[in-house]
Design a protein around this motif. Structure first.
Motif, PDB file in Angstrom:
ATOM      1  N   SER A  19       0.834  -1.200   0.000  1.00  0.00           N
ATOM      2  CA  SER A  19       0.000   0.000   0.000  1.00  0.00           C
ATOM      3  C   SER A  19       0.875   1.260   0.000  1.00  0.00           C
ATOM      4  O   SER A  19       0.607   2.219  -0.740  1.00  0.00           O
ATOM      5  N   GLN A  20       1.919   1.233   0.795  1.00  0.00           N
ATOM      6  CA  GLN A  20       2.822   2.387   0.863  1.00  0.00           C
ATOM      7  C   GLN A  20       3.535   2.571  -0.478  1.00  0.00           C
ATOM      8  O   GLN A  20       3.679   3.689  -0.966  1.00  0.00           O
ATOM      9  N   ALA A  21       3.962   1.470  -1.096  1.00  0.00           N
ATOM     10  CA  ALA A  21       4.643   1.539  -2.387  1.00  0.00           C
ATOM     11  C   ALA A  21       3.703   2.091  -3.457  1.00  0.00           C
ATOM     12  O   ALA A  21       4.115   2.877  -4.315  1.00  0.00           O
ATOM     13  N   ARG A  22       2.420   1.683  -3.435  1.00  0.00           N
ATOM     14  CA  ARG A  22       1.447   2.184  -4.410  1.00  0.00           C
ATOM     15  C   ARG A  22       1.243   3.692  -4.253  1.00  0.00           C
ATOM     16  O   ARG A  22       1.140   4.418  -5.243  1.00  0.00           O
ATOM     17  N   ARG A  23       1.154   4.157  -3.010  1.00  0.00           N
ATOM     18  CA  ARG A  23       0.962   5.592  -2.777  1.00  0.00           C
ATOM     19  C   ARG A  23       2.158   6.400  -3.303  1.00  0.00           C
ATOM     20  O   ARG A  23       1.980   7.442  -3.934  1.00  0.00           O
ATOM     21  N   ILE A  24       3.347   5.901  -3.041  1.00  0.00           N
ATOM     22  CA  ILE A  24       4.556   6.600  -3.526  1.00  0.00           C
ATOM     23  C   ILE A  24       4.575   6.595  -5.041  1.00  0.00           C
ATOM     24  O   ILE A  24       4.847   7.616  -5.695  1.00  0.00           O
ATOM     25  N   GLY A  25       4.289   5.455  -5.660  1.00  0.00           N
ATOM     26  CA  GLY A  25       4.276   5.338  -7.121  1.00  0.00           C
ATOM     27  C   GLY A  25       3.239   6.248  -7.744  1.00  0.00           C
ATOM     28  O   GLY A  25       3.493   6.915  -8.757  1.00  0.00           O
ATOM     29  N   ALA A  26       2.037   6.294  -7.155  1.00  0.00           N
ATOM     30  CA  ALA A  26       0.981   7.154  -7.686  1.00  0.00           C
ATOM     31  C   ALA A  26       1.376   8.620  -7.576  1.00  0.00           C
ATOM     32  O   ALA A  26       1.112   9.420  -8.487  1.00  0.00           O
ATOM     33  N   GLY A  27       2.027   8.993  -6.489  1.00  0.00           N
ATOM     34  CA  GLY A  27       2.481  10.379  -6.318  1.00  0.00           C
ATOM     35  C   GLY A  27       3.512  10.757  -7.362  1.00  0.00           C
ATOM     36  O   GLY A  27       3.450  11.835  -7.958  1.00  0.00           O
ATOM     37  N   LEU A  28       4.471   9.895  -7.593  1.00  0.00           N
ATOM     38  CA  LEU A  28       5.494  10.160  -8.616  1.00  0.00           C
ATOM     39  C   LEU A  28       4.871  10.241 -10.002  1.00  0.00           C
ATOM     40  O   LEU A  28       5.230  11.098 -10.811  1.00  0.00           O
ATOM     41  N   PHE A  29       3.940   9.327 -10.295  1.00  0.00           N
ATOM     42  CA  PHE A  29       3.268   9.338 -11.593  1.00  0.00           C
ATOM     43  C   PHE A  29       2.533  10.661 -11.801  1.00  0.00           C
ATOM     44  O   PHE A  29       2.603  11.264 -12.875  1.00  0.00           O
ATOM     45  N   ALA A  30       1.838  11.139 -10.775  1.00  0.00           N
ATOM     46  CA  ALA A  30       1.098  12.390 -10.883  1.00  0.00           C
ATOM     47  C   ALA A  30       2.041  13.567 -11.130  1.00  0.00           C
ATOM     48  O   ALA A  30       1.747  14.446 -11.951  1.00  0.00           O
ATOM     49  N   VAL A  31       3.171  13.587 -10.442  1.00  0.00           N
ATOM     50  CA  VAL A  31       4.138  14.679 -10.631  1.00  0.00           C
ATOM     51  C   VAL A  31       4.697  14.667 -12.048  1.00  0.00           C
ATOM     52  O   VAL A  31       4.778  15.709 -12.712  1.00  0.00           O
ATOM     53  N   VAL A  32       5.050  13.498 -12.570  1.00  0.00           N
ATOM     54  CA  VAL A  32       5.596  13.401 -13.929  1.00  0.00           C
ATOM     55  C   VAL A  32       4.544  13.827 -14.948  1.00  0.00           C
ATOM     56  O   VAL A  32       4.836  14.576 -15.887  1.00  0.00           O
ATOM     57  N   MET A  33       3.296  13.381 -14.787  1.00  0.00           N
ATOM     58  CA  MET A  33       2.238  13.752 -15.733  1.00  0.00           C
ATOM     59  C   MET A  33       1.977  15.261 -15.690  1.00  0.00           C
ATOM     60  O   MET A  33       1.729  15.885 -16.721  1.00  0.00           O
ATOM     61  N   LEU A  34       2.026  15.822 -14.505  1.00  0.00           N
ATOM     62  CA  LEU A  34       1.834  17.263 -14.364  1.00  0.00           C
ATOM     63  C   LEU A  34       2.942  18.030 -15.092  1.00  0.00           C
ATOM     64  O   LEU A  34       2.670  19.023 -15.772  1.00  0.00           O
TER      65      LEU A  34
END
Length: 177
Positions: free
Chosen positions: A151-166
């Motif tokens: 769960s922690q890994a998914r949250r970190i991955g989703a955060g990084l993905f959002a920053v890159v897409m932004l």
């Protein structure tokens, strides 16, 4: 042989100070590649570990202050030569033992280069008592359950993905406008 300075193999933490009895133009020329090595009678020298400068550049700190504060020489070593160091004028040459890259070297300096002093840098004491705290032992941190770790890994991955897409969206917007 008189005038020969022996540098042993593997020497570390030693600073040699030389007085230069030459015109300022000649002293400045020693900074050119190969010039200093030639007047010292050696083939090569790491110029990143060498300094040639007029004593007057040190202004208020002086040569004794530069050696203790700037080069890490213990004050007791410099105090023995304080009067001589304060009397120096003109240009000086400072060579750290790292300039010889750990190789045994024999310096035969030209007549205008006179060894003033050899000083040792402060040594770091790396010894320490063994650590006895429970938290210092290997693998003593609490281990996360697998579900929590995923769960922690998914949250970190989703955060990084959002920053890159932004950032990509921002780049496209800048290019379009």
């Amino acid at each position: 042989m008189e005038g020969v300075i022996h540098i042993p193999a593997g020497e570390r933490g030693v600073i040699r100070l030389f007085a230069l009895d030459m015109r300022p133009e000649q002293a400045a020329f020693l900074k050119e590649p190969g010039a200093l090595a030639q007047v010292l009678g050696i083939e090569a020298l790491d110029m990143d570990q060498v300094e040639v400068f007029p004593v007057s550049d040190l202004e208020d700190i002086g040569l004794t202050g530069y050696l203790t504060e700037g080069c890490g020489v213990p004050r007791a070593q410099v105090e023995e030569d304080r009067a001589m160091l304060q009397a120096l004028e003109g240009h000086v040459l400072l060579i750290r033992s790292r300039a010889f890259e750990g190789k045994e070297t024999r310096l035969t300096p030209a007549d205008q280069i006179k060894l003033i002093g050899t000083y040792g840098e402060r040594r770091t004491n790396w010894s320490a008592p063994p650590e006895t705290a429970e938290s210092a032992k290997p693998y003593s941190a609490p281990k996360l359950p697998p579900r929590t770790a995923r769960s922690q890994a998914r949250r970190i991955g989703a955060g990084l993905f959002a920053v890159v897409m932004l950032l990509i969206a921002l780049l496209i917007w800048v290019l379009v406008t």
